[in-house]
Scaffold this motif. Structure first.
Motif, PDB file in Angstrom:
ATOM      1  N   ILE A  33       0.690  -1.027   0.148  1.00  0.00           N
ATOM      2  CA  ILE A  33       0.227  -0.066   0.405  1.00  0.00           C
ATOM      3  C   ILE A  33       1.219   1.013   0.011  1.00  0.00           C
ATOM      4  N   GLN A  34       1.674   1.638   1.001  1.00  0.00           N
ATOM      5  CA  GLN A  34       2.943   2.165   0.915  1.00  0.00           C
ATOM      6  C   GLN A  34       3.897   2.105  -0.596  1.00  0.00           C
ATOM      7  N   GLN A  35       4.359   1.458  -1.502  1.00  0.00           N
ATOM      8  CA  GLN A  35       4.841   1.895  -2.614  1.00  0.00           C
ATOM      9  C   GLN A  35       3.672   2.313  -3.271  1.00  0.00           C
ATOM     10  N   GLU A  36       2.761   1.872  -3.576  1.00  0.00           N
ATOM     11  CA  GLU A  36       1.598   1.975  -4.524  1.00  0.00           C
ATOM     12  C   GLU A  36       1.093   3.931  -4.113  1.00  0.00           C
ATOM     13  N   SER A  37       0.923   3.461  -2.930  1.00  0.00           N
ATOM     14  CA  SER A  37      -0.046   5.269  -2.328  1.00  0.00           C
ATOM     15  C   SER A  37       0.876   6.107  -2.801  1.00  0.00           C
ATOM     16  N   PHE A  38       2.205   6.175  -2.674  1.00  0.00           N
ATOM     17  CA  PHE A  38       3.670   7.362  -2.458  1.00  0.00           C
ATOM     18  C   PHE A  38       5.071   6.496  -3.514  1.00  0.00           C
ATOM     19  N   PRO A  39       4.331   7.028  -4.008  1.00  0.00           N
ATOM     20  CA  PRO A  39       5.556   6.486  -5.429  1.00  0.00           C
ATOM     21  C   PRO A  39       6.543   7.954  -5.383  1.00  0.00           C
ATOM     22  N   PHE A  42       7.972  11.322  -3.552  1.00  0.00           N
ATOM     23  CA  PHE A  42       7.942  10.537  -2.565  1.00  0.00           C
ATOM     24  C   PHE A  42       9.450   9.801  -1.777  1.00  0.00           C
ATOM     25  N   PRO A  43      10.312  10.320  -1.012  1.00  0.00           N
ATOM     26  CA  PRO A  43      11.362   9.458  -1.016  1.00  0.00           C
ATOM     27  C   PRO A  43      11.183   7.651  -0.637  1.00  0.00           C
ATOM     28  N   SER A  44      11.355   6.854  -0.857  1.00  0.00           N
ATOM     29  CA  SER A  44      11.323   5.480  -0.885  1.00  0.00           C
ATOM     30  C   SER A  44      12.184   4.878   0.870  1.00  0.00           C
ATOM     31  N   GLU A  45      12.862   5.376   1.012  1.00  0.00           N
ATOM     32  CA  GLU A  45      12.440   5.087   2.347  1.00  0.00           C
ATOM     33  C   GLU A  45      11.035   5.192   4.025  1.00  0.00           C
ATOM     34  N   LEU A  46      10.674   6.852   3.939  1.00  0.00           N
ATOM     35  CA  LEU A  46       9.634   7.522   4.306  1.00  0.00           C
ATOM     36  C   LEU A  46       8.217   5.828   4.210  1.00  0.00           C
ATOM     37  N   GLY A  71     -11.846  -8.413   0.600  1.00  0.00           N
ATOM     38  CA  GLY A  71     -10.998  -9.486   0.891  1.00  0.00           C
ATOM     39  C   GLY A  71     -10.266  -9.003   0.639  1.00  0.00           C
ATOM     40  N   GLU A  72      -9.507  -8.206  -0.073  1.00  0.00           N
ATOM     41  CA  GLU A  72      -8.112  -7.927  -0.590  1.00  0.00           C
ATOM     42  C   GLU A  72      -7.787  -6.097  -0.034  1.00  0.00           C
ATOM     43  N   MET A  73      -6.949  -6.084   0.763  1.00  0.00           N
ATOM     44  CA  MET A  73      -5.809  -4.849   0.936  1.00  0.00           C
ATOM     45  C   MET A  73      -6.322  -3.429   0.203  1.00  0.00           C
ATOM     46  N   ALA A  74      -6.807  -2.554   1.283  1.00  0.00           N
ATOM     47  CA  ALA A  74      -6.897  -1.886   0.315  1.00  0.00           C
ATOM     48  C   ALA A  74      -6.713  -0.059   0.443  1.00  0.00           C
ATOM     49  N   GLY A  75      -5.800  -0.212   2.213  1.00  0.00           N
ATOM     50  CA  GLY A  75      -5.296   0.819   2.627  1.00  0.00           C
ATOM     51  C   GLY A  75      -5.165   0.671   4.015  1.00  0.00           C
ATOM     52  N   SER A  76      -4.694   1.879   4.522  1.00  0.00           N
ATOM     53  CA  SER A  76      -4.529   1.695   5.932  1.00  0.00           C
ATOM     54  C   SER A  76      -4.355   3.237   6.510  1.00  0.00           C
ATOM     55  N   LEU A 112      -5.200  12.297  19.103  1.00  0.00           N
ATOM     56  CA  LEU A 112      -4.666  11.005  18.080  1.00  0.00           C
ATOM     57  C   LEU A 112      -4.824  12.068  17.114  1.00  0.00           C
ATOM     58  N   TYR A 113      -3.224  11.574  16.746  1.00  0.00           N
ATOM     59  CA  TYR A 113      -1.997  11.899  15.235  1.00  0.00           C
ATOM     60  C   TYR A 113      -1.609  11.362  14.351  1.00  0.00           C
ATOM     61  N   VAL A 114      -1.889  11.304  13.305  1.00  0.00           N
ATOM     62  CA  VAL A 114      -2.194  11.251  12.225  1.00  0.00           C
ATOM     63  C   VAL A 114      -0.471  10.906  11.732  1.00  0.00           C
ATOM     64  N   VAL A 115      -0.534   9.094  11.520  1.00  0.00           N
ATOM     65  CA  VAL A 115       1.377   9.083  11.525  1.00  0.00           C
ATOM     66  C   VAL A 115       1.186   9.327   9.360  1.00  0.00           C
ATOM     67  N   ASP A 116      -0.049   8.445   9.682  1.00  0.00           N
ATOM     68  CA  ASP A 116       0.276   8.274   8.298  1.00  0.00           C
ATOM     69  C   ASP A 116      -1.289   7.475   7.347  1.00  0.00           C
ATOM     70  N   ILE A 117      -1.496   8.218   6.265  1.00  0.00           N
ATOM     71  CA  ILE A 117      -2.843   7.184   5.993  1.00  0.00           C
ATOM     72  C   ILE A 117      -2.786   7.215   3.948  1.00  0.00           C
ATOM     73  N   GLY A 118      -3.622   6.287   3.698  1.00  0.00           N
ATOM     74  CA  GLY A 118      -2.632   5.501   1.765  1.00  0.00           C
ATOM     75  C   GLY A 118      -3.616   4.912   1.077  1.00  0.00           C
ATOM     76  N   VAL A 119      -4.308   5.120  -0.012  1.00  0.00           N
ATOM     77  CA  VAL A 119      -4.765   4.186  -0.575  1.00  0.00           C
ATOM     78  C   VAL A 119      -4.401   4.048  -2.206  1.00  0.00           C
ATOM     79  N   ARG A 120      -4.802   1.951  -2.229  1.00  0.00           N
ATOM     80  CA  ARG A 120      -3.980   2.241  -3.048  1.00  0.00           C
ATOM     81  C   ARG A 120      -4.810   2.687  -4.464  1.00  0.00           C
ATOM     82  N   PRO A 121      -3.854   3.110  -5.586  1.00  0.00           N
ATOM     83  CA  PRO A 121      -5.034   3.525  -6.171  1.00  0.00           C
ATOM     84  C   PRO A 121      -5.139   3.037  -7.043  1.00  0.00           C
ATOM     85  N   LYS A 122      -5.655   1.820  -7.533  1.00  0.00           N
ATOM     86  CA  LYS A 122      -6.688   1.221  -8.525  1.00  0.00           C
ATOM     87  C   LYS A 122      -8.163   1.398  -7.347  1.00  0.00           C
ATOM     88  N   PHE A 123      -8.195   2.184  -6.020  1.00  0.00           N
ATOM     89  CA  PHE A 123      -9.370   1.928  -5.064  1.00  0.00           C
ATOM     90  C   PHE A 123      -9.430   3.208  -4.611  1.00  0.00           C
TER      91      PHE A 123
END
Length: 222
Positions: A33-39, A42-46, A71-76, A112-123
């Motif tokens: 999800i990270q790899q697809e959400s933040f190409p 965006f620095p890959s080390e993050l 049933g398929e993981m789409a975001g986090s 409640l502090y948001v660290v990260d949110i991402g959704v795969r592009p196809k979803f």
């Protein structure tokens, strides 16, 4: 434990969705999800690594949510608790999230502090980011916290940085004369900007700025 089953819509077609706490078995999908959400740029080390994900589920599982579509993981979405002082708002993403390792999670925190949110592009046409955000609002209410807070990227700013300050850019987004992929999304999720932070995150598109945006718990008594 958090689990919610409901339907999202692909145009007129209802599709089964589940939001739940993520677990160790999900780590491979969460990194995808990270790899697809933040190409790039965006620095890959993050992108998440397994040590960070282990900390999320061990230190604050209530703030570790994912969404599945049929049933398929789409975001986090991931968050931690911090003790936030609105009179001293400035911080970097790395400082307040422990660079995503959340070892500074404060069980007595007010925010409640948001660290990260991402959704795969196809979803993304299914509005899943907003559903994840609404679910985190429920966590805020359940825990009796003052607010949800996070620093929003402003990836359209680099196109306007020669002509506008970051504050002017945010004001234009709020006014509706500029649409930003992240800030406009957060506004649609009921988040409100409270200030701009420089050097918030290594993010060339945002010129390294972040916009602090909060959602206040309507049930919290001052």
């Amino acid at each position: 434990m958090y689990r919610k089953e409901f339907y999202v819509f692909d145009q007129e077609k209802p599709i089964k969705a589940v939001i739940r706490n993520y677990e160790k078995k999900d780590f491979k999908d969460l990194i995808l999800i990270q790899q697809e959400s933040f190409p790039p740029p965006f620095p890959s080390e993050l992108w998440w690594n397994e040590e960070q994900l282990e900390n999320h589920i061990e230190l604050f599982r209530q703030g570790a949510l994912c969404i599945e579509i049929e049933g398929e993981m789409a975001g986090s979405m991931t968050a931690l608790l911090v003790d936030f002082d609105p009179h001293h708002p400035n911080h970097t993403w790395g400082e307040i999230t422990d660079n995503g390792y959340i070892r500074n999670h404060n069980p007595e925190g007010n925010t409640l502090y948001v660290v990260d949110i991402g959704v795969r592009p196809k979803f993304r046409k299914l509005g899943l980011g907003k559903w994840l955000m609404l679910s985190m609002y429920e966590v805020v209410i359940h825990l009796g916290l003052e607010r949800l807070l996070g620093g929003g990227r402003m990836p359209g700013y680099h196109k306007k940085s020669d002509d506008m300050s970051p504050e002017q850019y945010v004001a234009a987004v709020v006014k509706g004369t500029i649409k930003d992929p992240v800030l406009t999304f957060l506004l649609r999720c009921s988040r409100t900007p409270i200030g701009v932070v420089s050097n918030y995150l290594e993010d060339e598109e945002s010129c390294h700025y972040g916009t602090l945006m909060e959602w206040k718990n309507p049930f919290h008594v001052e």
